[in-house]
Design a protein around this motif. Structure first.
Motif, PDB file in Angstrom:
ATOM      1  N   LEU A 131      55.779  92.891 -21.979  1.00 47.27           N
ATOM      2  CA  LEU A 131      56.650  93.942 -21.437  1.00 47.27           C
ATOM      3  C   LEU A 131      57.647  93.399 -20.417  1.00 47.27           C
ATOM      4  O   LEU A 131      57.328  92.507 -19.637  1.00 47.27           O
ATOM      5  N   GLY A 132      58.814  93.969 -20.403  1.00 51.06           N
ATOM      6  CA  GLY A 132      59.805  93.653 -19.381  1.00 51.06           C
ATOM      7  C   GLY A 132      59.426  94.328 -18.080  1.00 51.06           C
ATOM      8  O   GLY A 132      58.397  95.003 -17.991  1.00 51.06           O
ATOM      9  N   PRO A 133      60.246  94.169 -17.043  1.00 52.03           N
ATOM     10  CA  PRO A 133      59.974  94.826 -15.767  1.00 52.03           C
ATOM     11  C   PRO A 133      59.978  96.347 -15.916  1.00 52.03           C
ATOM     12  O   PRO A 133      60.704  96.896 -16.734  1.00 52.03           O
ATOM     13  N   ASP A 134      59.156  97.001 -15.126  1.00 51.67           N
ATOM     14  CA  ASP A 134      59.125  98.456 -15.127  1.00 51.67           C
ATOM     15  C   ASP A 134      60.499  98.986 -14.708  1.00 51.67           C
ATOM     16  O   ASP A 134      61.107  98.481 -13.766  1.00 51.67           O
ATOM     17  N   ALA A 135      60.940 100.017 -15.410  1.00 51.52           N
ATOM     18  CA  ALA A 135      62.293 100.542 -15.168  1.00 51.52           C
ATOM     19  C   ALA A 135      62.483 101.057 -13.741  1.00 51.52           C
ATOM     20  O   ALA A 135      63.604 101.112 -13.245  1.00 51.52           O
ATOM     21  N   MET A 136      61.402 101.419 -13.063  1.00 48.98           N
ATOM     22  CA  MET A 136      61.521 101.931 -11.690  1.00 48.98           C
ATOM     23  C   MET A 136      61.215 100.864 -10.645  1.00 48.98           C
ATOM     24  O   MET A 136      61.192 101.165  -9.447  1.00 48.98           O
ATOM     25  N   ASP A 137      60.985  99.640 -11.073  1.00 45.87           N
ATOM     26  CA  ASP A 137      60.728  98.545 -10.136  1.00 45.87           C
ATOM     27  C   ASP A 137      62.071  97.920  -9.737  1.00 45.87           C
ATOM     28  O   ASP A 137      62.614  97.065 -10.426  1.00 45.87           O
ATOM     29  N   GLN A 138      62.583  98.380  -8.597  1.00 42.19           N
ATOM     30  CA  GLN A 138      63.939  97.983  -8.192  1.00 42.19           C
ATOM     31  C   GLN A 138      64.063  96.478  -7.944  1.00 42.19           C
ATOM     32  O   GLN A 138      65.113  95.884  -8.161  1.00 42.19           O
ATOM     33  N   ALA A 139      62.962  95.891  -7.491  1.00 42.05           N
ATOM     34  CA  ALA A 139      63.013  94.465  -7.164  1.00 42.05           C
ATOM     35  C   ALA A 139      63.092  93.605  -8.421  1.00 42.05           C
ATOM     36  O   ALA A 139      63.700  92.528  -8.416  1.00 42.05           O
ATOM     37  N   ALA A 140      62.458  94.069  -9.503  1.00 38.90           N
ATOM     38  CA  ALA A 140      62.403  93.258 -10.727  1.00 38.90           C
ATOM     39  C   ALA A 140      63.444  93.672 -11.759  1.00 38.90           C
ATOM     40  O   ALA A 140      64.010  92.833 -12.458  1.00 38.90           O
ATOM     41  N   CYS A 141      63.683  94.972 -11.843  1.00 38.70           N
ATOM     42  CA  CYS A 141      64.601  95.460 -12.868  1.00 38.70           C
ATOM     43  C   CYS A 141      66.012  95.563 -12.285  1.00 38.70           C
ATOM     44  O   CYS A 141      66.507  96.633 -11.987  1.00 38.70           O
ATOM     45  N   THR A 142      66.631  94.422 -12.147  1.00 40.11           N
ATOM     46  CA  THR A 142      67.923  94.346 -11.473  1.00 40.11           C
ATOM     47  C   THR A 142      69.082  94.347 -12.472  1.00 40.11           C
ATOM     48  O   THR A 142      68.883  94.186 -13.672  1.00 40.11           O
ATOM     49  N   THR A 143      70.284  94.504 -11.937  1.00 38.50           N
ATOM     50  CA  THR A 143      71.481  94.380 -12.773  1.00 38.50           C
ATOM     51  C   THR A 143      71.551  92.983 -13.379  1.00 38.50           C
ATOM     52  O   THR A 143      71.886  92.825 -14.559  1.00 38.50           O
ATOM     53  N   THR A 144      71.216  91.993 -12.580  1.00 37.93           N
ATOM     54  CA  THR A 144      71.209  90.612 -13.074  1.00 37.93           C
ATOM     55  C   THR A 144      70.310  90.474 -14.295  1.00 37.93           C
ATOM     56  O   THR A 144      70.684  89.837 -15.287  1.00 37.93           O
ATOM     57  N   HIS A 145      69.149  91.086 -14.214  1.00 39.94           N
ATOM     58  CA  HIS A 145      68.210  91.042 -15.344  1.00 39.94           C
ATOM     59  C   HIS A 145      68.819  91.709 -16.579  1.00 39.94           C
ATOM     60  O   HIS A 145      68.746  91.168 -17.692  1.00 39.94           O
ATOM     61  N   LEU A 146      69.442  92.857 -16.382  1.00 43.99           N
ATOM     62  CA  LEU A 146      70.022  93.593 -17.513  1.00 43.99           C
ATOM     63  C   LEU A 146      71.188  92.816 -18.117  1.00 43.99           C
ATOM     64  O   LEU A 146      71.319  92.719 -19.345  1.00 43.99           O
ATOM     65  N   VAL A 147      72.024  92.253 -17.264  1.00 43.96           N
ATOM     66  CA  VAL A 147      73.171  91.475 -17.735  1.00 43.96           C
ATOM     67  C   VAL A 147      72.687  90.289 -18.579  1.00 43.96           C
ATOM     68  O   VAL A 147      73.207  90.022 -19.670  1.00 43.96           O
ATOM     69  N   ALA A 148      71.659  89.606 -18.096  1.00 45.30           N
ATOM     70  CA  ALA A 148      71.119  88.452 -18.831  1.00 45.30           C
ATOM     71  C   ALA A 148      70.538  88.893 -20.173  1.00 45.30           C
ATOM     72  O   ALA A 148      70.696  88.204 -21.187  1.00 45.30           O
ATOM     73  N   ALA A 149      69.873  90.049 -20.177  1.00 46.79           N
ATOM     74  CA  ALA A 149      69.243  90.534 -21.412  1.00 46.79           C
ATOM     75  C   ALA A 149      70.276  90.951 -22.451  1.00 46.79           C
ATOM     76  O   ALA A 149      70.014  90.909 -23.653  1.00 46.79           O
ATOM     77  N   CYS A 150      71.453  91.354 -21.992  1.00 42.03           N
ATOM     78  CA  CYS A 150      72.502  91.838 -22.903  1.00 42.03           C
ATOM     79  C   CYS A 150      73.347  90.704 -23.486  1.00 42.03           C
ATOM     80  O   CYS A 150      73.965  90.860 -24.544  1.00 42.03           O
ATOM     81  N   ARG A 151      73.346  89.592 -22.789  1.00 39.19           N
ATOM     82  CA  ARG A 151      74.225  88.484 -23.177  1.00 39.19           C
ATOM     83  C   ARG A 151      74.014  88.062 -24.631  1.00 39.19           C
ATOM     84  O   ARG A 151      72.907  87.759 -25.052  1.00 39.19           O
ATOM     85  N   GLY A 152      75.099  88.078 -25.397  1.00 43.52           N
ATOM     86  CA  GLY A 152      75.047  87.613 -26.781  1.00 43.52           C
ATOM     87  C   GLY A 152      74.434  88.581 -27.777  1.00 43.52           C
ATOM     88  O   GLY A 152      74.385  88.296 -28.965  1.00 43.52           O
ATOM     89  N   ARG A 153      73.969  89.733 -27.279  1.00 38.70           N
ATOM     90  CA  ARG A 153      73.289  90.674 -28.170  1.00 38.70           C
ATOM     91  C   ARG A 153      74.293  91.622 -28.831  1.00 38.70           C
ATOM     92  O   ARG A 153      75.175  92.145 -28.182  1.00 38.70           O
ATOM     93  N   ARG A 154      74.104  91.820 -30.132  1.00 41.68           N
ATOM     94  CA  ARG A 154      74.997  92.714 -30.857  1.00 41.68           C
ATOM     95  C   ARG A 154      74.376  94.083 -31.119  1.00 41.68           C
ATOM     96  O   ARG A 154      75.021  94.957 -31.688  1.00 41.68           O
ATOM     97  N   VAL A 155      73.133  94.249 -30.727  1.00 41.13           N
ATOM     98  CA  VAL A 155      72.509  95.575 -30.900  1.00 41.13           C
ATOM     99  C   VAL A 155      73.215  96.600 -30.034  1.00 41.13           C
ATOM    100  O   VAL A 155      73.684  96.292 -28.939  1.00 41.13           O
ATOM    101  N   PRO A 156      73.259  97.839 -30.503  1.00 37.92           N
ATOM    102  CA  PRO A 156      73.798  98.908 -29.664  1.00 37.92           C
ATOM    103  C   PRO A 156      73.024  98.953 -28.340  1.00 37.92           C
ATOM    104  O   PRO A 156      71.801  98.769 -28.329  1.00 37.92           O
TER     105      PRO A 156
END
Length: 272
Positions: A131-156
């Motif tokens: 599992l990824g970080p909990d969506a309400m865990d502000q310390a772990a579920c950061t913008t940086t994390h989301l940006v990295a997860a989106c990089r290169g992905r073509r999924v909606p």
DNA sequence: CCTAAGTCCTGAGTGC
DNA sequence: TGCACTCAGGACTTAG
């Protein structure tokens, strides 16, 4: 009861129940049918005598901490817990934790997409490990994390939000709502969204989930959480379930399609 | 007949 | 061609 706010609402209700009586398990009863997977071996003898010390949550998983043993619980699509004081049962009851004061905590799940398993405390359960970080865990579920997860992905982007390995806790209702709140077209390829807009999305996720938790979750049809009250967030939904109805911002009819096999609703004008 | 708050598996497709 | 990864679609299940 399935997405993060509904599981959190359930967690809080169960914690309140446990705070006002015995937390010791004296027996466990379960059916033979099993849920998504069969019940763990010797579940009853392993839990008997243990005290439920706390309840936590990661994403949509509810974790019952029982003195060295962890009861790992997913509610699937239709799972609920309720308190029974007279020993009565209903169809689709699958597990009953019998407490020392005579109360039964009963897991009820008509579609049986839920899950109940056991694992030692400390050893992460295999299902939780991915599992990824909990969506309400502000310390772990950061913008940086989301940006990295989106990089290169073509999924909606909306399909990516539903991927529990990226962020844990978001389901179909709140994926739709978060995209609307952030003004992002849910069909847009994840890798083609500017970081500043992903930052808005990250913020929208927190905002919508927090509001839903405050409202006690979303109640679909006449579904009820037998522990407490029904949720009220269905009255605050902006897009989910509102296809063809007017956008609450621009009044144009909302569009809908299917993404990742799930109904997706959005406003063609307000979401780019 | 259709649909539904979720997850897992399979097979096709893509890029290196 | 092989391998790793990505993505779409179906299966599972019951109720309304």
């Amino acid at each position: 009861m399935p997405e993060l706010p509904e599981v959190e609402t359930m967690r809080r209700a169960l914690a309140a129940v446990l705070a006002q009586g015995s937390r010791q398990i004296v027996a466990v009863r379960h059916g033979t049918v099993g849920l998504r997977r069969p019940f763990p071996r010797r579940m009853s003898s392993q839990l008997r005598g243990r005290t439920i010390t706390s309840l936590s949550r990661h994403g949509k998983y509810l974790l019952w901490h029982c003195e060295g043993l962890q009861l790992v619980n997913h509610l699937g699509m239709t799972g609920t817990w309720r308190v029974v004081t007279d020993g009565s049962t209903r169809i689709h009851d699958h597990v009953a934790l019998v407490l020392a004061d005579g109360r039964h905590l009963v897991y009820h799940d008509p579609r049986r997409f839920g899950l109940v398993d056991l694992c030692p405390t400390g050893n992460g359960h295999p299902l939780l490990a991915g599992l990824g970080p909990d969506a309400m865990d502000q310390a772990a579920c950061t913008t940086t994390h989301l940006v990295a997860a989106c990089r290169g992905r073509r999924v909606p982007i909306k399909v990516l939000l539903l991927d529990q390995r990226v962020i844990a806790g978001i389901g179909n209702i709140y994926a739709n709502e978060a995209c609307f709140m952030a003004g992002i077209d849910p069909r847009r390829a994840a890798g083609r969204i500017a970081p500043a807009r992903l930052a808005r999305l990250r913020e929208a996720i927190t905002t919508v989930l927090a509001a839903a938790i405050t409202a006690g979750g979303t109640t679909i049809s006449d579904y009820r959480n037998a522990l407490g009250d029904q949720g009220w967030f269905q009255h605050d939904l902006q897009v989910y379930g509102r296809q063809a109805e007017p956008c609450r911002i621009c009044a144009r009819p909302l569009d809908h399609t299917t993404l990742g096999g799930r109904v997706t609703v959005w406003c063609r004008h307000c979401q780019r």
